[in-house]
Design a protein around this motif. Structure first.
Motif, PDB file in Angstrom:
ATOM      1  N   PRO A  47      -3.350   9.443 -27.845  1.00  0.00           N
ATOM      2  CA  PRO A  47      -3.417   8.539 -26.691  1.00  0.00           C
ATOM      3  C   PRO A  47      -4.697   7.696 -26.681  1.00  0.00           C
ATOM      4  O   PRO A  47      -5.717   8.098 -27.243  1.00  0.00           O
ATOM      5  N   ARG A  48      -4.584   6.524 -26.045  1.00  0.00           N
ATOM      6  CA  ARG A  48      -5.792   5.755 -25.726  1.00  0.00           C
ATOM      7  C   ARG A  48      -6.123   6.128 -24.293  1.00  0.00           C
ATOM      8  O   ARG A  48      -5.616   5.533 -23.344  1.00  0.00           O
ATOM      9  N   ARG A  69     -11.858  14.690 -23.369  1.00  0.00           N
ATOM     10  CA  ARG A  69     -12.643  13.511 -23.720  1.00  0.00           C
ATOM     11  C   ARG A  69     -11.750  12.281 -23.633  1.00  0.00           C
ATOM     12  O   ARG A  69     -10.550  12.349 -23.867  1.00  0.00           O
ATOM     13  N   THR A  71     -10.683   8.762 -25.188  1.00  0.00           N
ATOM     14  CA  THR A  71     -10.793   8.229 -26.550  1.00  0.00           C
ATOM     15  C   THR A  71     -11.223   6.763 -26.601  1.00  0.00           C
ATOM     16  O   THR A  71     -11.470   6.242 -27.686  1.00  0.00           O
ATOM     17  N   ALA A  72     -11.306   6.100 -25.462  1.00  0.00           N
ATOM     18  CA  ALA A  72     -11.812   4.721 -25.491  1.00  0.00           C
ATOM     19  C   ALA A  72     -13.257   4.649 -24.986  1.00  0.00           C
ATOM     20  O   ALA A  72     -14.086   3.949 -25.555  1.00  0.00           O
ATOM     21  N   THR A  73     -13.579   5.407 -23.911  1.00  0.00           N
ATOM     22  CA  THR A  73     -14.942   5.352 -23.370  1.00  0.00           C
ATOM     23  C   THR A  73     -15.842   6.430 -23.960  1.00  0.00           C
ATOM     24  O   THR A  73     -17.060   6.382 -23.790  1.00  0.00           O
ATOM     25  N   HIS A  74     -15.250   7.447 -24.602  1.00  0.00           N
ATOM     26  CA  HIS A  74     -15.968   8.597 -25.170  1.00  0.00           C
ATOM     27  C   HIS A  74     -16.560   9.514 -24.095  1.00  0.00           C
ATOM     28  O   HIS A  74     -17.342  10.414 -24.400  1.00  0.00           O
TER      29      HIS A  74
END
Lengths: 91, 417
Positions: A47-48, A69, A71-74
């Motif tokens: 997923p994003r 977590r 996965t785009a903003t970390h």
């Protein structure tokens, strides 16, 4: 740089940890069949957005941790040991 | 549109360069096409070009959410090679390399293809044996491979520290026909050539949904309206999972970060491509003089397109170990791309569970060199609804069938390839 709040060691730098894979898939039983094993070993939601992962505290307490977590903003919003449930469930 | 040539540059020079026209049009989307290609990077544009050039299918749209070529096509280290061990891989990549060798003539565009040689350095007996095995496998397939000893490596790349106390260089496996190409020009060249054959390149046209009826693709919904087509090909690298989710199925892909780096401009110091055997590091020098180098993945899934300092430190350390002269180097820029990592490190060019939907994906971090080959095989698969022999092994269900193409023997861990 990520900072992971290890339940045993406190907040530690990403450099101490090793990513160990997707924690949203569950290992099937030995007789579960090819489809179930293909699903577990290879197929991914990828997923994003928010996901749950295994991280090994390889240069720390050596515990395998469960980390939620983005996965785009970390961003990391929950960490638990492998056997525990994560906090507020986003799924 | 008139072609590009030395004579044209000369005559335009005499006329104040007033005759140049944009290299591709900016058309409005039509309601319907024969084929839609999603993704305006190298692979998508190459797919459209070969659909038109080889299969005569010109009613084609390439959909790109931003301007073309700004994804991984513009975010790599521009290395072109075919030095693979496994037959499924080396036959495919060799076909791609042969397309590279004639690409500028096919496209009428200068992609600055430079066959300057690619050396994989090795440091111990086991690595040497693996290099010999791989070199022999390549030569059996008709691909060029040369085994160099330490002195041979030193002669090609004098700045290499071959007597490094920890990682002495025993030799290297050289592919003389390997090299580099100008990544942006590859996107522009394919766009120019596809456009000239009638393909519509629709920039700023993001796909927001897939129209699937009765198990077959009927078109896509986009930010510029609904566009229908009986065949749709995906060439969207790290975003593959997002689009297949819209179409209703999962793929064996994790999206990971890979960084690349470029230094300040320097006088010529490295005239080939060299890879380190004791760490993940590869380097070449661009025509502008900047050293272009990279390493391994950052190590965890991400759609962030930005890397972390941890991997940057590793890459610089490996570089200085291999070429101590880099110790005085000043980095200029670094960036990251999103890699579509497959569980065996090999790609997918195939049909999908949705009829009429095809994909070229799973390029891990080897996508650039594959650009023409990927487009060529993807176009074949779309046009004929069956794979060419060169991409027949690159299926989505090879894992379930136990037919992995695991070049490095790492097992089913997406982030380890």
């Amino acid at each position: 740089m990520l900072q992971i709040n290890c339940p045993h060691c406190g907040p530690r730098d990403e450099a101490e940890f090793t990513y160990r894979g997707d924690a949203t898939v569950t290992r099937p039983g030995p007789d579960a069949g090819i489809e179930a094993w293909d699903d577990y070993l290879h197929l991914r939601d990828n997923p994003r957005g928010w996901t749950v992962e295994w991280w090994l505290h390889s240069a720390g307490c050596r515990a395998v941790l469960k980390v939620r977590r983005h996965t785009a903003t970390h961003e990391i919003d929950a960490v638990a040991t492998a056997g525990e449930r994560l906090g507020a469930d986003r799924a | 549109m008139a072609g590009y040539s030395g004579l044209r540059i000369f005559s335009e020079g005499l006329r104040g360069n007033s005759g140049w026209r944009p290299a591709w049009r900016k058309p409005e989307p039509k309601r319907e096409y024969d084929v839609i290609v999603v993704g305006g990077g190298g692979h998508g544009l190459a797919t459209a070009f070969y659909l038109a050039e080889v299969h005569g299918i010109t009613n084609v749209a390439v959909l790109e959410k931003g301007p073309i070529g700004l994804g991984n096509t513009g975010r790599n280290t521009t290395i072109v090679r075919s030095n693979y061990l496994l037959p499924q891989n080396h036959h495919f990549y060799e076909h791609s390399l042969k397309l590279w060798e004639g690409l500028e003539q096919s496209l009428n565009y200068n992609v600055m293809m430079s066959q300057r040689g690619v050396i994989n350095v090795f440091h111990n007996d086991a690595q040497r044996n693996a290099a010999i095995r791989r070199g022999n496998a390549m030569r059996l397939a008709g691909i060029d491979a040369v085994l160099l000893d330490g002195a041979g490596v030193k002669a090609m790349c004098p700045l290499l520290d071959i007597s490094n106390g920890r990682f002495p260089v025993m030799g290297g496996l050289l592919q003389p026909r390997g090299g580099t190409a100008r990544h942006d020009a590859v996107a522009w060249g394919f766009a120019h050539a596809a456009d000239a054959r009638g393909v519509d390149i629709l920039e700023h046209c993001e796909v927001t949904g897939m129209i699937v009826e009765g198990g077959a693709i009927r078109g896509v919904r986009t930010t510029r309206g609904e566009i229908r087509a009986p065949k749709v090909g995906l060439a969207v690298a790290g975003s593959t999972s997002l689009l297949t989710e819209m179409a209703g199925f999962r793929v064996p892909i994790e999206s990971h970060l890979l960084q690349a780096f470029v230094s300040e401009g320097l006088k010529p110091m490295i005239d080939c491509v060299v890879t380190f055997g004791a760490g993940h590091f590869y380097i070449s020098q661009s025509d502008k003089g900047g050293l272009v180098f990279g390493g391994g993945l950052d190590g965890y899934p991400s759609y962030g397109q930005r890397g972390t300092l941890r991997e940057a430190e590793h890459v610089y350390a490996a570089g200085v170990s291999m070429i101590p002269a880099l110790g005085r180097l000043r980095g200029l820029r670094s960036w990251a791309g999103i890699m579509d990592m497959s569980p065996d490190g090999s790609p997918f060019i195939c049909r999908t569970p949705v009829r009429g939907l095809y994909m070229t994906a799973g390029w891990c971090y080897g996508g650039f060199k594959a650009t023409p080959g990927s487009g060529w095989c993807h176009a074949w698969t779309i046009a004929r609804d069956e794979p060419h022999a060169l991409n027949a092994a690159f299926t989505l269900d090879r894992f379930r069938e136990g037919r992995m193409i695991d070049e490095r023997g790492n097992g089913p861990f997406h982030w380890m390839h």
